[in-house]
Design an enzyme around this catalytic site. Structure first.
Site, PDB file in Angstrom:
ATOM      1  N   SER A 120      50.968  -4.642  13.039  1.00 13.00           N
ATOM      2  CA  SER A 120      52.290  -4.650  13.693  1.00 13.00           C
ATOM      3  C   SER A 120      52.756  -6.014  14.170  1.00 13.00           C
ATOM      4  CB  SER A 120      52.267  -3.727  14.914  1.00 13.00           C
ATOM      5  OG  SER A 120      52.726  -2.467  14.577  1.00 13.00           O
TER       6      SER A 120
ATOM      7  N   LYS B 233      55.696  -7.445  12.597  1.00 12.85           N
ATOM      8  CA  LYS B 233      57.056  -6.947  12.859  1.00 12.85           C
ATOM      9  C   LYS B 233      57.933  -8.000  13.556  1.00 12.85           C
ATOM     10  CE  LYS B 233      55.473  -2.152  13.490  1.00 12.85           C
ATOM     11  NZ  LYS B 233      55.070  -1.150  14.500  1.00 12.85           N
TER      12      LYS B 233
ATOM     13  N   TYR C  34      56.458  -2.919   3.501  1.00 14.15           N
ATOM     14  CA  TYR C  34      56.042  -2.795   4.905  1.00 14.15           C
ATOM     15  C   TYR C  34      54.515  -2.684   5.008  1.00 14.15           C
ATOM     16  CZ  TYR C  34      55.157  -0.662   9.427  1.00 14.15           C
ATOM     17  OH  TYR C  34      54.626  -0.382  10.663  1.00 14.15           O
TER      18      TYR C  34
ATOM     19  N   TYR D  96      53.906  -1.857  22.556  1.00 17.21           N
ATOM     20  CA  TYR D  96      54.048  -0.405  22.401  1.00 17.21           C
ATOM     21  C   TYR D  96      54.513   0.226  23.716  1.00 17.21           C
ATOM     22  CZ  TYR D  96      51.072  -1.514  18.376  1.00 17.21           C
ATOM     23  OH  TYR D  96      50.550  -2.064  17.245  1.00 17.21           O
TER      24      TYR D  96
ATOM     25  N   VAL E 183      47.361  -2.824  15.234  1.00 20.92           N
ATOM     26  CA  VAL E 183      46.197  -1.938  15.233  1.00 20.92           C
ATOM     27  C   VAL E 183      45.005  -2.523  14.457  1.00 20.92           C
ATOM     28  CG1 VAL E 183      47.514   0.188  15.622  1.00 20.92           C
ATOM     29  CG2 VAL E 183      47.054  -0.563  13.271  1.00 20.92           C
TER      30      VAL E 183
HETATM   31  N1  GLU Z   1      50.581  -0.470   9.559  1.00 23.60           N
HETATM   32  C1  GLU Z   1      50.546   0.197  10.837  1.00 23.60           C
HETATM   33  C2  GLU Z   1      51.526   1.350  10.873  1.00 23.60           C
HETATM   34  O1  GLU Z   1      52.616   1.200  10.431  1.00 23.60           O
HETATM   35  C3  GLU Z   1      50.861  -0.793  11.890  1.00 23.60           C
HETATM   36  C4  GLU Z   1      50.817  -0.169  13.224  1.00 23.60           C
HETATM   37  C5  GLU Z   1      50.454  -1.114  14.307  1.00 23.60           C
HETATM   38  O2  GLU Z   1      49.807  -2.128  14.123  1.00 23.60           O
HETATM   39  O3  GLU Z   1      50.837  -0.781  15.420  1.00 23.60           O
HETATM   40  O4  GLU Z   1      51.229   2.414  11.324  1.00 23.60           O
END
Ligand code: GLU
Length: 313
Positions: free
Chosen positions: A41, A44, A166, A218, A236
């Site tokens: 994430s 992002k 993604y 989060y 994650v």
């Molecule tokens: N690839 C993971 C997902 O989309 C990333 C989530 C994360 O790192 O919070 O669920």
């Protein structure tokens, strides 16, 4: 460690690396700071910056808002009045952001994302194929999110291509050292402090850092803003990146996650650094605050101020 991406569950819980990069190009590092892991994430925040460069703020804001949700990163929810995802740091918003990354075909779009990450770190990056394929196989929740947005016309029809992109951006390999450099680049106004290369148009640095601060951790973002007080983003894969504007970037890697998906040791390290060094962005007792100089540039005499809210001594 997340069991919905089976490959990530293979990580060794003892791995632990910390890197701090200053905006004048110095590093302070310990442990597994050069061990590679998937960015997940954390990508992002940086892809959001690329989307802003590709389309400008007005267009991007039509696709994704900047409101914190207080909900889990993978919750299936959109703003009911506009059908927009709440912010680019939750999966809905991140998929919508990836969807608008420019490129003539999937290869070119991925290349542009990898090239953008290269500008931040100063070297080329690979996509971890087992992790990408693992998430592609099991990522039905993200698929559901994408199709819900397609239903509302919030994403384009090439949605399977966007999902692949993604999943690939999440599977880019980085180290804690890289994360520190990426954060230091944001802290340095978008210019990589080591290479001197601009990674992000300076007009959008503030946008990226702001959503990291309000939404980056989060559904722990509010407590984090109070207790850590640093713009940050976790993934994650066990990575966390955080920054102090104009000063430094932090990268931490430690795979065990808490219930919200944040690296347990990563949160602890960032919080301790923030507290021990007075790095909280609202720590107004910082010794290097020069309020007199600030007031002078405002064309007002601070000694006339009736009631300053802080102790000037
Ligand atoms: N690839 C993971 C997902 O989309 C990333 C989530 C994360 O790192 O919070 O669920």
């Amino acid at each position: 460690m997340p069991d919905y991406i089976p490959e990530l569950a293979l990580a060794t819980p003892q791995w632990f690396g910390i890197s701090v990069a200053t905006v004048d190009g110095r590093y302070f590092e310990v442990g597994d700071y050069s061990r590679s892991f998937t960015i997940q994430s954390i990508s992002k925040a940086f892809v959001y910056g690329l989307a802003l460069e590709d389309h400008g703020r007005d267009y991007v804001q039509c696709k994704v808002s900047v409101e914190p949700t207080g909900e889990a990163f993978n919750s299936i929810m959109l703003d009911q009045s506009t059908n927009r995802p709440y912010n680019p740091m939750v999966n809905t918003g991140a998929i919508a952001t990836t969807d608008i990354i420019k490129g003539a075909n999937p290869t070119e779009r991925l290349k542009r994302i990898l090239e953008m990450i290269r500008r931040y770190t100063g070297h080329n990056h690979d996509v971890n194929m087992p992790v990408f394929l693992s998430e592609r196989t099991t990522g039905n929740r993200n698929r559901a999110i994408a199709y819900l947005m397609l239903n509302f016309g919030m994403v384009t029809e090439h949605i399977e291509e966007t999902l692949d992109l993604y999943f690939q951006q999440c599977a880019v390999m980085v180290t804690a050292h890289d994360l520190a450099t990426m954060a230091a680049t944001l802290a340095n106004g978008g210019v990589n402090p080591v290479t001197g290369e601009r990674a992000l148009d300076e007009r959008y640095v503030q946008d990226v850092i702001s959503v990291m601060f309000t939404c980056g951790m989060y559904n722990h973002s509010g407590s984090w803003a109070c207790k850590g007080g640093l713009p940050a983003k976790s993934g994650v894969g066990g990575g966390i990146t955080a920054l102090v504007p104009e000063k430094l970037g932090i990268g931490v890697f430690s795979p065990p996650l808490d219930a919200r998906g944040n690296s347990v040791r990563g949160v602890g390290v960032c919080r301790d650094l923030a507290n021990d060094f007075g790095l909280h962005v609202f720590d107004i007792a910082k010794p290097d605050h020069d309020l007199e100089a600030f007031m002078a540039t405002q064309g007002a005499d601070s000694s006339d101020s009736p009631d300053l809210m802080w102790d000037k001594t």
